[in-house]
Write a protein that holds these residues in place. Structure first.
Motif, PDB file in Angstrom:
ATOM      1  N   GLU A 275      36.920  71.443  -1.619  1.00  0.00           N
ATOM      2  CA  GLU A 275      36.916  69.762  -1.171  1.00  0.00           C
ATOM      3  C   GLU A 275      36.979  68.858  -2.424  1.00  0.00           C
ATOM      4  O   GLU A 275      38.215  67.912  -2.102  1.00  0.00           O
ATOM      5  CB  GLU A 275      35.167  70.144  -1.467  1.00  0.00           C
ATOM      6  N   LYS A 278      41.403  69.057  -1.793  1.00  0.00           N
ATOM      7  CA  LYS A 278      41.310  67.704  -0.047  1.00  0.00           C
ATOM      8  C   LYS A 278      40.952  66.306  -0.617  1.00  0.00           C
ATOM      9  O   LYS A 278      42.354  65.545   0.239  1.00  0.00           O
ATOM     10  CB  LYS A 278      40.899  68.062   0.348  1.00  0.00           C
ATOM     11  N   LYS A 279      39.927  66.330  -1.402  1.00  0.00           N
ATOM     12  CA  LYS A 279      40.330  65.090  -2.135  1.00  0.00           C
ATOM     13  C   LYS A 279      41.391  64.287  -2.573  1.00  0.00           C
ATOM     14  O   LYS A 279      41.391  63.425  -1.773  1.00  0.00           O
ATOM     15  CB  LYS A 279      38.811  65.170  -2.529  1.00  0.00           C
TER      16      LYS A 279
END
Length: 409
Positions: A275, A278-279
């Motif tokens: 995550e 992804k960020k």
């Protein structure tokens, strides 16, 4: 946990105690049926006979007081009979009516009147309450023939047909039949269960047992509304063995839970990293898009500036051309006007020259010597006088540099 079977019985009580017995039982025992004490009898017939006696005295002796006494005694007998005939059945209960000892029907809740002494209520049955019944069964063998310490069975039943219940079995006998049926059902169930899975009986589905009990007890006017097994106890030795197995199973379960938590923690960490990546990727994509947009804006602004500069140059060229064109037009107009002026000035100059010529000619004419014309006779030559005069004038004319030829005729 209760160690005794619930007891079901029927009681004999007055009408005023029926409610308490049906709702609270008697000495810890369940009382679904109460036999009311009959308060009626033929005592009121004594008053009727006494009224007849007073009426006979009034008829034969003619005494008014005896007639009044007969009427009063008869009224008392009627009131007594009316009061004794009132039967009140409580809400939620049903009265079983009989005549000369034979059951003839039921009485619903409310007030009823039974005028005849041989028409009476044999029993008042609770038909609305679900009666709880507890049955702890001991020494129930399992499939391996290991006797369980106890199995507690709990059920609820309701009397749906009071006439069949009272006429067929009664409360006392029903207690024996119900306890036997429950024990038989529990023992059959325990025979189908392995010892190590005996605890699975707690809270298990006993719908088949309930249906079997309903088939056995349905002819007595009773319906089982619910049943379950709240508790099961194993033998002490087997409990210790099972406790060891449960301890190992708990440790294994704890280890599995710990490993599951560790695996879940690792998975959560990986998911968090994914995550976060992804960020980060999204942030970089946003930065690239922002840079792209900025570059597009710069290019657009540069193009706009160049277009503005080109527009300004075009406008300057157009303005310079228009100015030069206007200047040329103005110069042409000035030249044309100057030409017109020259043309007009030439005519004026010519006129002025001609006028000055005329003025000069006039002045010269005024200042010119006057010719002397000497006329001679016709056919004769020049005379001496004319010759003299001409001789005098010629030097003067020559001295002024002008010579006017003499005019002669």
């Amino acid at each position: 946990m209760s160690r005794e079977f619930s007891k079901i019985k029927e009681s004999l009580a007055a009408w005023s105690d029926i409610r308490q017995l049906l709702r609270g039982g008697e000495q810890g025992q369940l009382v679904p049926v109460v036999i009311p004490k009959d308060r009626r009898g033929f005592a009121w017939m004594t008053l009727v006979f006494l009224a007849l006696y007073f009426a006979g005295m009034a008829v034969f002796a003619g005494e008014l007081l005896a007639a009044l006494a007969a009427v009063a005694v008869l009224l008392v007998a009627m009131v007594w009979m009316w009061r004794r005939a009132i039967i009140e059945i409580e809400e939620g209960t049903t009265g079983v009516r009989s005549r000369w000892g034979a059951i003839t029907g039921t009485l619903p809740p409310g007030r009823h009147y039974l005028w005849l002494p041989w028409d009476r209520v044999d029993a008042v049955v609770d038909t609305s309450t679900e009666i709880p019944y507890s049955a702890p069964i001991g020494a129930c063998p399992t499939a391996e023939n290991v006797p369980l310490k106890s199995i507690e069975f709990f059920l609820k039943f309701r009397i749906v047909d009071p006439v069949a219940f009272v006429r067929t079995i009664g409360a006392g006998n029903f207690d024996l039949v119900l306890s036997s049926a429950v024990q038989d059902a529990i023992r059959q169930r325990s025979r189908r269960v392995n010892t190590e899975r005996a605890y699975d009986l707690r809270g298990s589905d006993v719908g088949d047992m309930q249906e079997a009990l309903n088939r056995q007890l349905g002819r007595y006017g009773v319906r089982i509304t619910g049943a379950n097994i709240p508790d099961v106890q194993l033998p002490d030795q087997y409990q210790q063995h099972l406790a060891t197995r449960e301890k190992v199973a708990k440790e294994l379960s704890a280890y599995e839970r710990e490993w599951e938590l560790t695996r879940k923690r690792r998975i959560d960490t990986l998911l968090m990293e994914i995550e976060r990546s992804k960020k980060t990727r999204d942030a970089r994509v946003v930065e690239v898009k922002a840079a792209h947009n900025t570059a597009r804006k710069d290019v657009a602004r540069m193009l706009e500036e160049q277009e503005t500069e080109a527009q300004r140059v075009r406008w300057e060229i157009e303005a310079r051309g228009r100015a030069e064109l206007t200047s040329a037009e103005n110069e042409a107009k000035a030249l044309r006007r100057l030409a017109d002026s020259y043309r007009d000035n030439r005519a004026v100059l010519q006129y002025e020259l001609a006028r000055r010529r005329l003025d000069v000619g006039a002045k010269l004419a005024e200042n010119a010597p006057q010719p002397l014309v000497v006329r001679t006779a016709a056919g004769q030559g020049d005379s001496a006088l004319s010759t003299l005069l001409l001789a005098q004038l010629l030097p003067r004319i020559a001295g002024n540099g002008q010579a006017n030829p003499p005019v002669g005729q």
